[in-house]
Design a protein around this motif. Structure first.
Motif, mmCIF file in Angstrom:
data_model
loop_
_atom_site.group_PDB
_atom_site.id
_atom_site.type_symbol
_atom_site.label_atom_id
_atom_site.label_comp_id
_atom_site.label_asym_id
_atom_site.label_seq_id
_atom_site.Cartn_x
_atom_site.Cartn_y
_atom_site.Cartn_z
ATOM 1 N N GLN A 118 0.527 -1.366 0.029
ATOM 2 C CA GLN A 118 0.174 -0.051 -0.007
ATOM 3 C C GLN A 118 1.074 1.311 0.321
ATOM 4 O O GLN A 118 0.763 1.798 -1.175
ATOM 5 C CB GLN A 118 -1.342 0.440 1.404
ATOM 6 C CG GLN A 118 -2.110 -1.080 1.018
ATOM 7 C CD GLN A 118 -2.772 -1.031 2.263
ATOM 8 O OE1 GLN A 118 -2.549 -0.474 3.612
ATOM 9 N NE2 GLN A 118 -4.032 -1.540 1.969
ATOM 10 N N LEU A 171 2.108 1.423 -3.440
ATOM 11 C CA LEU A 171 1.353 2.189 -3.818
ATOM 12 C C LEU A 171 0.978 3.199 -4.343
ATOM 13 O O LEU A 171 0.958 4.462 -5.887
ATOM 14 C CB LEU A 171 -0.076 1.580 -4.180
ATOM 15 C CG LEU A 171 -1.185 1.859 -4.864
ATOM 16 C CD1 LEU A 171 -1.197 1.419 -6.828
ATOM 17 C CD2 LEU A 171 -2.615 0.519 -4.846
ATOM 18 N N ARG A 172 1.551 3.752 -2.540
ATOM 19 C CA ARG A 172 0.551 5.187 -2.380
ATOM 20 C C ARG A 172 1.837 6.150 -3.272
ATOM 21 O O ARG A 172 1.457 7.550 -3.285
ATOM 22 C CB ARG A 172 0.605 5.378 -1.092
ATOM 23 C CG ARG A 172 -1.130 5.329 -0.947
ATOM 24 C CD ARG A 172 -0.894 6.211 1.116
ATOM 25 N NE ARG A 172 -0.460 5.103 1.764
ATOM 26 C CZ ARG A 172 -0.435 4.204 2.946
ATOM 27 N NH1 ARG A 172 -1.529 3.601 2.630
ATOM 28 N NH2 ARG A 172 -0.109 3.735 3.509
ATOM 29 N N GLN A 216 1.804 6.523 -6.738
ATOM 30 C CA GLN A 216 0.448 7.441 -7.284
ATOM 31 C C GLN A 216 0.574 8.532 -7.360
ATOM 32 O O GLN A 216 -0.266 9.803 -7.697
ATOM 33 C CB GLN A 216 -0.426 6.690 -6.904
ATOM 34 C CG GLN A 216 -1.263 5.476 -7.021
ATOM 35 C CD GLN A 216 -2.376 5.111 -5.948
ATOM 36 O OE1 GLN A 216 -2.902 5.809 -5.409
ATOM 37 N NE2 GLN A 216 -3.005 4.060 -6.893
ATOM 38 N N ASN A 219 0.841 0.110 -12.641
ATOM 39 C CA ASN A 219 -0.107 -1.302 -12.243
ATOM 40 C C ASN A 219 0.989 -2.204 -11.815
ATOM 41 O O ASN A 219 0.086 -3.551 -10.906
ATOM 42 C CB ASN A 219 -0.323 -2.117 -13.860
ATOM 43 C CG ASN A 219 -0.983 -1.161 -14.682
ATOM 44 O OD1 ASN A 219 -2.056 -0.280 -13.782
ATOM 45 N ND2 ASN A 219 -1.004 -0.754 -16.038
ATOM 46 N N GLN A 233 0.518 -2.542 -7.817
ATOM 47 C CA GLN A 233 -1.383 -2.403 -7.572
ATOM 48 C C GLN A 233 -1.308 -4.179 -8.099
ATOM 49 O O GLN A 233 -1.588 -4.444 -6.832
ATOM 50 C CB GLN A 233 -2.211 -2.228 -8.449
ATOM 51 C CG GLN A 233 -3.273 -2.603 -8.512
ATOM 52 C CD GLN A 233 -3.862 -1.532 -7.744
ATOM 53 O OE1 GLN A 233 -4.026 -0.411 -7.275
ATOM 54 N NE2 GLN A 233 -4.802 -2.363 -6.538
ATOM 55 N N SER A 234 -0.847 -4.866 -8.937
ATOM 56 C CA SER A 234 -0.401 -5.594 -8.543
ATOM 57 C C SER A 234 -0.071 -6.333 -7.587
ATOM 58 O O SER A 234 -0.572 -7.663 -6.628
ATOM 59 C CB SER A 234 -0.253 -6.508 -9.617
ATOM 60 O OG SER A 234 -0.404 -6.449 -10.844
ATOM 61 N N LEU A 250 0.057 -5.342 -4.338
ATOM 62 C CA LEU A 250 -0.917 -5.189 -3.280
ATOM 63 C C LEU A 250 -2.395 -5.730 -3.214
ATOM 64 O O LEU A 250 -2.315 -6.793 -2.327
ATOM 65 C CB LEU A 250 -1.990 -3.635 -3.396
ATOM 66 C CG LEU A 250 -2.829 -3.562 -2.592
ATOM 67 C CD1 LEU A 250 -2.284 -3.483 -0.698
ATOM 68 C CD2 LEU A 250 -3.040 -1.587 -2.642
ATOM 69 N N ASP A 251 -2.475 -6.236 -4.491
ATOM 70 C CA ASP A 251 -3.680 -7.117 -4.219
ATOM 71 C C ASP A 251 -2.721 -9.019 -4.520
ATOM 72 O O ASP A 251 -4.325 -9.631 -3.504
ATOM 73 C CB ASP A 251 -4.083 -7.693 -6.155
ATOM 74 C CG ASP A 251 -5.209 -6.065 -6.514
ATOM 75 O OD1 ASP A 251 -5.963 -5.619 -5.472
ATOM 76 O OD2 ASP A 251 -4.572 -6.164 -7.663
#
Length: 442
Positions: free
Chosen positions: A144, A147-148, A151, A165, A168-169, A171-172
């Motif tokens: 997270q 990702l932040r 972003q 991306n 994000q992957s 994180l998922d």
């Protein structure tokens, strides 16, 4: 003149003949009167019969398990004491079954140990899964943050869309790993709960699987001990039919034992003799074996509830056209004195003459209260399984591991085993001495 008229003066003129006839008539009258007085005062107070026979318990010796006869330790007419072995069967099959049961018990104990050991292993698995959850949560937090940051940099073109991306992957993927780790914790807890349901609240030696295997050991132990057939009471052997090498099944009659110190007499009185008979009335008996020189004292212990013909294998059918009345007889049980039986023993089936004093008629004709004691009992079988508890405890201790301590229930059983064994032996000795010195009241 008639003949009677001619002899009358002669008879009247013979005073000696008249005196003789008078004396004879007086003797007849006195004898009749004496007999009447005797019948009224004495004979009417007694009932007698010679239709009486000695009866006793004929105890059949039957095996509880099948087997081949290896030895016969008593023969016809032999005296045996309670608990003495009479017949021994081949114990090979029983011992094999006992060894198999002991092996199954040892296996059950080790399997139960595995269940208890698995509790600790499964608890450690829960801790491991919880560590996986913490690690997955840490990976989520790091993903997270990554990702932040990316972003925040997407506006000035410092981070490409592909890198965003990729973050994000990650994180998922971390969230999926967390879900998997949480499911692993739930699964580990269910496995622990399932295993604890098999062990919770019971000690190792009280585990159901161990108890079931222990019961099989006791069963096999009993079968092994039952290859020796003991005498249930003191008595004499009769009707031996068993032979060496014979293959016998459970329930086969091998011989009989007759306790001659517990015999009684069944006196079959006519139905018109029963009106004055009462329970507890004294009786005098003589046996054809000893004659009049030996006189037994007895008491009425019971009266039959039906005639002999009513309980016959083929009862009489009196509702026929041709019918002849036959006086029926009812069996009356006479209890004998134990000391007299010891001094002058009787045998089953002997003929007896019975005379009952019916002067006291205050008793009952039939029993009006239930029996409060056993008719007959023996303690020779009580000690058969006493060694089984010790054998079970030995096998459990040998397979339960170094840190095993018997539970309260197991320790109590082990402690009670020698006491119960001694008590069983004492009951056997007591029953034997009782059989020697007392007579069972029937």
């Amino acid at each position: 003149m008639t003949a009677s008229q001619t002899t009358s003066p002669a008879a009247a003129g013979n005073p000696q003949r008249r005196k003789a006839l008078t004396a004879l008539a007086a003797v007849v009258v006195l004898a009749g009167g004496a007999w009447g007085v005797y019948e009224w005062l004495v004979a009417s107070h007694y009932e007698n019969t010679d239709n009486a026979y000695v009866q006793g318990n004929v105890i059949q010796i039957t095996p509880q398990t099948g087997g081949t006869v290896m030895s016969i330790l008593a023969d016809d007419t032999d005296f045996v004491q309670a608990g003495a072995p009479l017949v021994k069967l081949d114990p090979a099959d029983a011992r094999v079954a006992l060894e198999q049961a002991e092996a199954n018990l040892a296996q059950a104990v080790r399997q139960a140990r595995t269940l208890y050991a698995n509790n600790g292993s499964l608890a450690a698995q829960i801790n491991l899964r919880q560590a996986d959850v913490a690690k997955a949560q840490s990976d989520i937090n790091r993903a997270q943050d990554d990702l932040r940051r990316r972003q925040a940099l997407t506006g000035n073109g410092a981070v490409s869309k592909e890198e965003l991306n990729h973050a994000q992957s990650q994180l998922d993927s971390a969230r999926t790993a967390l879900a998997a780790a949480q499911a692993g914790v739930v699964s580990a807890r269910e496995q622990l709960a399932s295993n604890q349901s098999l062990t919770q609240g019971v000690a190792l030696d009280q585990h159901p699987n161990v108890l079931a295997a222990a019961a099989k050991v006791r069963e096999a132990y009993l079968a092994d001990r039952r290859t020796a057939l003991p005498a249930p009471v003191d008595g004499y052997v009769a009707k031996r039919t068993v032979q060496l090498g014979q293959r016998v099944a459970a329930g086969t009659t091998l011989m009989t034992v007759v306790p001659l110190n517990q015999v009684w007499v069944d006196a079959n009185f006519k139905e018109n003799q029963l009106r004055n008979l009462r329970l507890g009335q004294p009786a005098t008996l003589t046996a054809d074996l000893y004659g009049k020189k030996v006189e037994y004292k007895g008491t009425i212990a019971g009266m039959g509830v039906g005639t002999g013909s009513a309980f016959a294998l083929l009862p009489a059918q009196n509702a026929t056209g041709n019918w002849i009345k036959v006086v029926q007889r009812v069996p009356v049980r006479i209890a004998l004195d134990a000391e007299q039986l010891k001094a002058n023993p009787l045998r089953v089936g002997l003929s007896m003459d019975v005379t009952v004093d019916t002067q006291d008629r205050n008793g009952h004709m039939l029993a009006d209260a239930p029996r409060t004691q056993a008719v007959a009992q023996t303690a020779v079988y009580d000690a058969l399984d006493q060694g089984a508890a010790e054998e079970v405890a030995r096998i459990i201790a040998a397979n339960a591991g170094a840190g095993y301590k018997p539970s309260v229930a197991a320790a109590s059983q082990a402690a009670d085993a020698p006491v119960a064994k001694a008590a069983g032996a004492q009951r056997v000795a007591s029953a034997a001495s009782k059989a020697h010195g007392t007579t069972d009241t029937h």
